[in-house]
Scaffold this active site. Structure first.
Site, mmCIF file in Angstrom:
data_model
loop_
_atom_site.group_PDB
_atom_site.id
_atom_site.type_symbol
_atom_site.label_atom_id
_atom_site.label_comp_id
_atom_site.label_asym_id
_atom_site.label_seq_id
_atom_site.Cartn_x
_atom_site.Cartn_y
_atom_site.Cartn_z
ATOM 1 C CE LYS A 1 -3.602 -2.719 0.830
ATOM 2 N NZ LYS A 1 -4.918 -2.877 0.103
HETATM 3 C C1 LIG Z 1 -1.034 -7.854 2.430
HETATM 4 C C2 LIG Z 1 -2.031 -7.772 1.422
HETATM 5 N N1 LIG Z 1 -1.962 -8.666 0.499
HETATM 6 C C3 LIG Z 1 -3.089 -8.567 -0.460
HETATM 7 C C4 LIG Z 1 -4.083 -7.607 -0.418
HETATM 8 C C5 LIG Z 1 -5.154 -7.717 -1.558
HETATM 9 O O1 LIG Z 1 -5.075 -6.428 -2.352
HETATM 10 P P1 LIG Z 1 -6.144 -6.105 -3.286
HETATM 11 O O2 LIG Z 1 -7.152 -5.787 -2.149
HETATM 12 O O3 LIG Z 1 -5.436 -4.794 -3.856
HETATM 13 O O4 LIG Z 1 -6.758 -7.195 -4.158
HETATM 14 C C6 LIG Z 1 -4.329 -6.815 0.557
HETATM 15 C C7 LIG Z 1 -5.158 -5.757 0.786
HETATM 16 O O5 LIG Z 1 -5.776 -5.032 0.041
HETATM 17 C C8 LIG Z 1 -3.067 -6.893 1.443
HETATM 18 O O6 LIG Z 1 -3.015 -6.091 2.540
HETATM 19 N N1 LIG Z 2 -6.521 -5.127 2.140
HETATM 20 C C1 LIG Z 2 -6.936 -3.794 2.365
HETATM 21 C C2 LIG Z 2 -8.383 -3.610 2.069
HETATM 22 C C3 LIG Z 2 -8.521 -2.446 1.606
HETATM 23 O O1 LIG Z 2 -8.263 -2.231 0.305
HETATM 24 P P1 LIG Z 2 -8.100 -1.128 -0.853
HETATM 25 O O2 LIG Z 2 -6.691 -1.444 -1.578
HETATM 26 O O3 LIG Z 2 -9.175 -0.876 -1.369
HETATM 27 O O4 LIG Z 2 -7.554 -0.057 0.309
HETATM 28 C C4 LIG Z 2 -6.207 -3.340 3.585
HETATM 29 O O5 LIG Z 2 -5.066 -3.782 3.982
HETATM 30 O O6 LIG Z 2 -7.159 -2.401 4.125
#
Ligand SMILES: Cc1ncc(COP(=O)(O)O)c(C=O)c1O
Ligand SMILES: N[C@@H](CCOP(=O)(O)O)C(=O)O
Length: 472
Positions: A112
């Site tokens: 993120k």
């Molecule tokens: C460590 C981790 N892996 C994978 C994901 C999944 O990613 P996305 O929500 O973009 O599909 C998340 C949360 O979004 C996450 O925090």
């Molecule tokens: N896994 C995410 C969930 C939120 O997803 P986002 O990519 O739409 O912000 C988290 O860690 O909060």
């Protein structure tokens, strides 16, 4: 560059507008009016560029006139200057075919940071041009929350309200949010799941009483600027593995479908992507949708990969929009049905359009632990549970040409999920020094029932109106 809503009823916006808007006013998600394209030669010319320079090249067509090329480069340099690895997102080889792309070298140890360090700077840049005050309202299953808080804590003209499901994030994830005591940061633990929190956030964008008073903004991947930044590392990895002369496959641990959608965007821009493998845990709505056309949510089951404990994957709407030929009216009807019943069936046309690039796999707790053990024994790599789910899907993917390398996105540092990692591998990875004395710091967090009314009242009482005057 103009951005349009997937549901066709909201005004189109430029990049600055879309960054500050988050969700479209018709409940849809913003996407570029058309996908920008890079030619084979333009992609070849990107080989060897430093990450910040590559990021500025990839982002330029999306940013349009909202930033000058020089200013964009300054911002990418600043955003990626805080990463603990010179390559920003280093690529590691596990065996002759399998690779992992480490996306966790930012300040809060998850992928993120790659997008949110940039988004924090974009907010500051665009707010500097206006009088407005922003009220960020976000939902997190653990990682978005800490990355967003790190990116905006203490910044002027911004408050952040972050909702997480009580008891369903790891201790490290919770403390990374609740130990930030800056006055503009509000952590809220709600009774319920991430999906409940996300539904409340989306509802707030359509609550006239709230949007009339507050400049509500998004840090979740419903915000287009999040996804734009994530496109860059697909290019960075593929270029190192021979693109544009060679195709690459990616396996992506998936929850809200943001990360893998960024891979789809990279492919639409001209990156030679053989396949995008969508890896889910037992909360497998996306696996069912991609393998059988059944996008129907059921109850979320807590797992050792809590950030993927999601059943309503916001960004899937963006893919469905393209997959129905950008027919916004048809998509709006489909999504309204989903909003009402929590179920929709993909049309045959949508399934065919998606099958060309995507496949999927579901990974249970035993398979996840086995993938962690394999990575440790075969390559000495300690993976977090989310990455292990991606690796399981990568290693079991069918019908990939033999010469195509498979890159699993390593989405979090293993120390964020230390107990699950230790259970599977016997190794207890230490927290990197950059997170400091996390377990010594004081926490601050409010607890609320999982109702929209409670959350909206909490925000309304504390947030600064968009005029910037509390007495407005
Ligand atoms: C460590 C981790 N892996 C994978 C994901 C999944 O990613 P996305 O929500 O973009 O599909 C998340 C949360 O979004 C996450 O925090
Ligand atoms: N896994 C995410 C969930 C939120 O997803 P986002 O990519 O739409 O912000 C988290 O860690 O909060």
């Amino acid at each position: 560059m103009k951005y349009v809503s997937t549901r066709g009823q909201a005004a189109s916006l430029d990049f600055e507008g879309v960054t500050l808007a988050g969700l479209a006013s018709d409940g849809g998600l913003y996407v570029p009016e058309a996908w920008p394209q890079f030619s084979h030669d333009e992609i070849a010319a990107m080989v060897g560029l430093p990450y910040a320079e590559l990021a500025a090249r990839i982002m330029a067509p999306f940013v349009g006139d909202s930033l000058t090329p020089e200013r964009l480069r300054e911002l990418t340099t600043q955003a990626y200057g805080r990463f603990a690895h010179a390559a920003v997102t280093p690529l590691k080889q596990l065996d002759e075919r399998q690779w992992v792309l480490e996306l966790f070298h930012g300040p809060t140890l998850a992928f993120k940071d790659v997008a949110l360090q940039m988004l924090g700077l974009l907010f500051e840049e665009f707010l500097g041009r206006r009088e407005d005050h922003l009220t960020i309202v976000g939902a997190t299953s653990g990682d978005t929350g800490s990355a967003a808080i790190d990116a905006v804590a203490g910044r002027a003209k911004v408050d952040i309200f972050m909702l997480h499901p009580e008891g369903r994030v790891s201790d490290v994830q919770r403390r990374q949010m609740t130990t930030v005591l800056a006055p503009n940061v509000y952590n809220i633990a709600i009774d319920g799941s991430f999906d409940d929190a996300q539904a409340m956030v989306k509802r707030m964008f359509n609550d006239a009483a709230m949007t009339g008073t507050f400049g509500i903004a998004a840090v979740n991947s419903i915000n287009w600027a999040r996804l734009m930044s994530q496109v860059v590392y697909y290019f960075a990895a593929a270029l190192q593995l021979g693109a544009p002369h060679r195709k690459v496959a990616f396996s992506v641990p998936t929850g809200n479908f943001g990360d893998v959608f960024a891979g789809y965007v990279a492919a639409r821009m001209g990156l030679p992507v053989e396949r995008l493998i969508v890896a889910t845990n037992i909360n497998d709505i996306l696996h069912r949708a991609l393998s059988a056309g059944d996008y129907s949510a059921s109850t979320v089951t807590p797992t050792a990969a809590p950030s993927m404990d999601i059943q309503v994957s916001s960004n899937f709407e963006r893919l469905l929009f393209d997959a129905c030929g950008r027919d916004a009216a048809a998509l709006a009807a489909q999504m309204q049905q989903f909003d009402a019943t929590k179920a929709l069936q993909l049309t045959n046309a949508q399934r065919e359009a998606i099958a060309g690039l995507f496949s999927s796999a579901r990974c249970d707790a035993g398979q996840m632990a086995q993938a962690m053990r394999w990575a440790y024994e075969a390559a000495g790599e300690v993976l977090d549970p989310h990455t292990a789910i991606g690796l399981h899907a990568a290693r079991t993917a069918q019908d990939l040409p033999a010469d195509v390398p498979v890159v699993t996105l390593a989405t979090a540092h293993p120390a964020k999920f230390v107990d699950a990692v230790e259970r599977a591998t016997g190794v207890r990875p230490p927290l990197p020094a950059r997170v400091g004395d996390l377990f010594e710091r004081q926490e601050r967090c409010d607890h609320l029932p999982g109702t929209y009314e409670a959350v909206a009242a909490y925000v309304a009482e504390r947030a600064t109106p968009k005029s910037g005057r509390k007495d407005a």
